[in-house]
Design a protein around this motif. Structure first.
Motif, mmCIF file in Angstrom:
data_model
loop_
_atom_site.group_PDB
_atom_site.id
_atom_site.type_symbol
_atom_site.label_atom_id
_atom_site.label_comp_id
_atom_site.label_asym_id
_atom_site.label_seq_id
_atom_site.Cartn_x
_atom_site.Cartn_y
_atom_site.Cartn_z
ATOM 1 N N ALA A 1 0.822 -1.208 0.000
ATOM 2 C CA ALA A 1 0.000 0.000 0.000
ATOM 3 C C ALA A 1 0.859 1.262 0.000
ATOM 4 N N VAL A 2 1.891 1.280 0.826
ATOM 5 C CA VAL A 2 2.780 2.452 0.861
ATOM 6 C C VAL A 2 3.443 2.654 -0.492
ATOM 7 N N ASN A 3 3.968 1.586 -1.077
ATOM 8 C CA ASN A 3 4.651 1.691 -2.366
ATOM 9 C C ASN A 3 3.726 2.157 -3.479
ATOM 10 N N ASP A 4 2.457 1.739 -3.431
ATOM 11 C CA ASP A 4 1.529 2.108 -4.504
ATOM 12 C C ASP A 4 1.274 3.606 -4.553
ATOM 13 N N ASN A 5 1.490 4.302 -3.447
ATOM 14 C CA ASN A 5 1.334 5.755 -3.442
ATOM 15 C C ASN A 5 2.335 6.431 -4.370
ATOM 16 N N TYR A 6 3.437 5.757 -4.667
ATOM 17 C CA TYR A 6 4.513 6.348 -5.476
ATOM 18 C C TYR A 6 4.541 5.802 -6.897
ATOM 19 N N LYS A 7 3.537 5.032 -7.278
ATOM 20 C CA LYS A 7 3.515 4.445 -8.613
ATOM 21 C C LYS A 7 2.506 5.170 -9.491
ATOM 22 N N ASP A 8 2.957 5.562 -10.685
ATOM 23 C CA ASP A 8 2.065 6.234 -11.624
ATOM 24 C C ASP A 8 0.910 5.327 -12.025
ATOM 25 N N GLY A 9 -0.284 5.910 -12.066
ATOM 26 C CA GLY A 9 -1.442 5.173 -12.524
ATOM 27 C C GLY A 9 -2.071 4.260 -11.494
ATOM 28 N N ILE A 10 -1.539 4.266 -10.279
ATOM 29 C CA ILE A 10 -2.088 3.427 -9.215
ATOM 30 C C ILE A 10 -2.523 4.321 -8.065
ATOM 31 N N ASN A 11 -3.708 4.098 -7.560
ATOM 32 C CA ASN A 11 -4.243 4.864 -6.439
ATOM 33 C C ASN A 11 -3.910 4.132 -5.146
ATOM 34 N N GLY A 12 -2.974 4.680 -4.389
ATOM 35 C CA GLY A 12 -2.551 4.040 -3.157
ATOM 36 C C GLY A 12 -3.669 3.925 -2.135
ATOM 37 N N PHE A 13 -4.590 4.890 -2.137
ATOM 38 C CA PHE A 13 -5.716 4.808 -1.210
ATOM 39 C C PHE A 13 -6.579 3.581 -1.506
ATOM 40 N N GLU A 14 -6.760 3.291 -2.791
ATOM 41 C CA GLU A 14 -7.551 2.114 -3.160
ATOM 42 C C GLU A 14 -6.858 0.828 -2.722
ATOM 43 N N THR A 15 -5.520 0.796 -2.855
ATOM 44 C CA THR A 15 -4.767 -0.374 -2.385
ATOM 45 C C THR A 15 -4.906 -0.523 -0.880
ATOM 46 N N GLU A 16 -4.846 0.601 -0.177
ATOM 47 C CA GLU A 16 -5.004 0.558 1.279
ATOM 48 C C GLU A 16 -6.371 0.002 1.665
ATOM 49 N N ILE A 17 -7.430 0.501 1.025
ATOM 50 C CA ILE A 17 -8.785 0.029 1.322
ATOM 51 C C ILE A 17 -8.904 -1.474 1.057
ATOM 52 N N LYS A 18 -8.380 -1.911 -0.092
ATOM 53 C CA LYS A 18 -8.433 -3.329 -0.450
ATOM 54 C C LYS A 18 -7.694 -4.178 0.577
#
Length: 258
Positions: free
Chosen positions: A214-231
């Motif tokens: 989840a933390v890493n997804d915040n820094y990836k283009d085209g990926i919503n880190g908040f959505e990863t966190e919720i999932k």
């Protein structure tokens, strides 16, 4: 696991990976990069290893940089391939590793060495550490994620200055910048890393793994880190670790995570 340029040990669920090229100040060559990939791939599958400490052998260097003699005659395409394969097999691989990785920076961490340290999930340093990205002094730029991860850690302005001047900063400055979390003596560096690793081991490794994602997804283009966190937050409710942790809390006991 036996390697030519690494030493790997596992004790009490903590794996320690030493880069071992003492005559070259642990400089990264192609063989060492390949061995790092193989070592981490092996540790991923090894249930006895839950936290990884990454460091350099000796007192002078974590990794003093890349082995320039190997690529000084490279073509444009060879240079591009060098960066792409290195990032895929080691630097991005470690950054997205589902087990916690702590870089214990002892001495010089320059060029690819600093990029390797930055790929870990966090860093601690000995008071003799010197960190920098000197690539522009060689007519190239950082190629293993340095132009991306350094600004994320220290901010754009400081990253620009470090890259443009090709200079080194000391351990205390690195701490002030947020590049390393803690500074200690060389003698206490590995004990501190082990202390932090043991604190991590008190918690749910399953939860930590998806938190890393989840933390890493915040820094990836085209990926919503908040959505990863919720999932991943939702998925946690279906785990045995969640049941163990919440019940232990409610019953005022220490959790026993699997």
């Amino acid at each position: 696991m036996t390697f030519e340029n690494l030493q790997v040990s596992i004790q009490d669920r903590i794996a320690t990976v030493y880069i071992y090229r003492p005559k070259k100040l642990n400089a990264l060559n192609r063989a060492t990069i390949q061995e790092l990939h193989e070592a981490f791939k092996g540790l991923l599958a090894n249930e006895e290893a839950s936290v990884i400490i990454l460091t350099g052998s000796g007192e002078k260097a974590f990794v003093a940089g890349a082995d320039i003699s190997e690529f000084s005659e490279y073509t444009v395409e060879e240079g591009k391939d060098l960066a792409a394969k290195g990032q895929e097999t080691v630097f991005d691989y470690i950054a997205n590793f589902p087990k916690p990785v702590i870089a214990a920076v002892n001495g010089f961490a320059l060029g690819g060495g600093l990029e390797l340290a930055m790929s870990a999930h966090f860093r601690i340093a000995s008071d003799n550490a010197r960190l920098g990205l000197p690539e522009t002094s060689l007519g190239v730029i950082p190629g293993y994620g340095g132009t991306q991860r350094l600004p994320q850690l220290v901010g754009k302005g400081r990253a620009m200055e470090m890259i443009m001047t090709a200079g080194m900063i000391d351990a205390e400055t690195a701490k002030d910048y947020g590049l390393v979390n803690h500074v200690t003596t060389l003698e206490e560096l590995i004990p501190l890393a082990e202390k932090l690793a043991n604190k991590i081991l008190n918690n749910s490794m399953q939860a930590i793994s998806v938190a890393i994602e989840a933390v890493n997804d915040n820094y990836k283009d085209g990926i919503n880190g908040f959505e990863t966190e919720i999932k991943n937050f939702g998925k946690s409710f279906g785990t045995e670790d969640f049941k163990e942790g919440t019940q232990a809390f409610l019953n005022k006991k220490k959790p026993n995570f699997k």
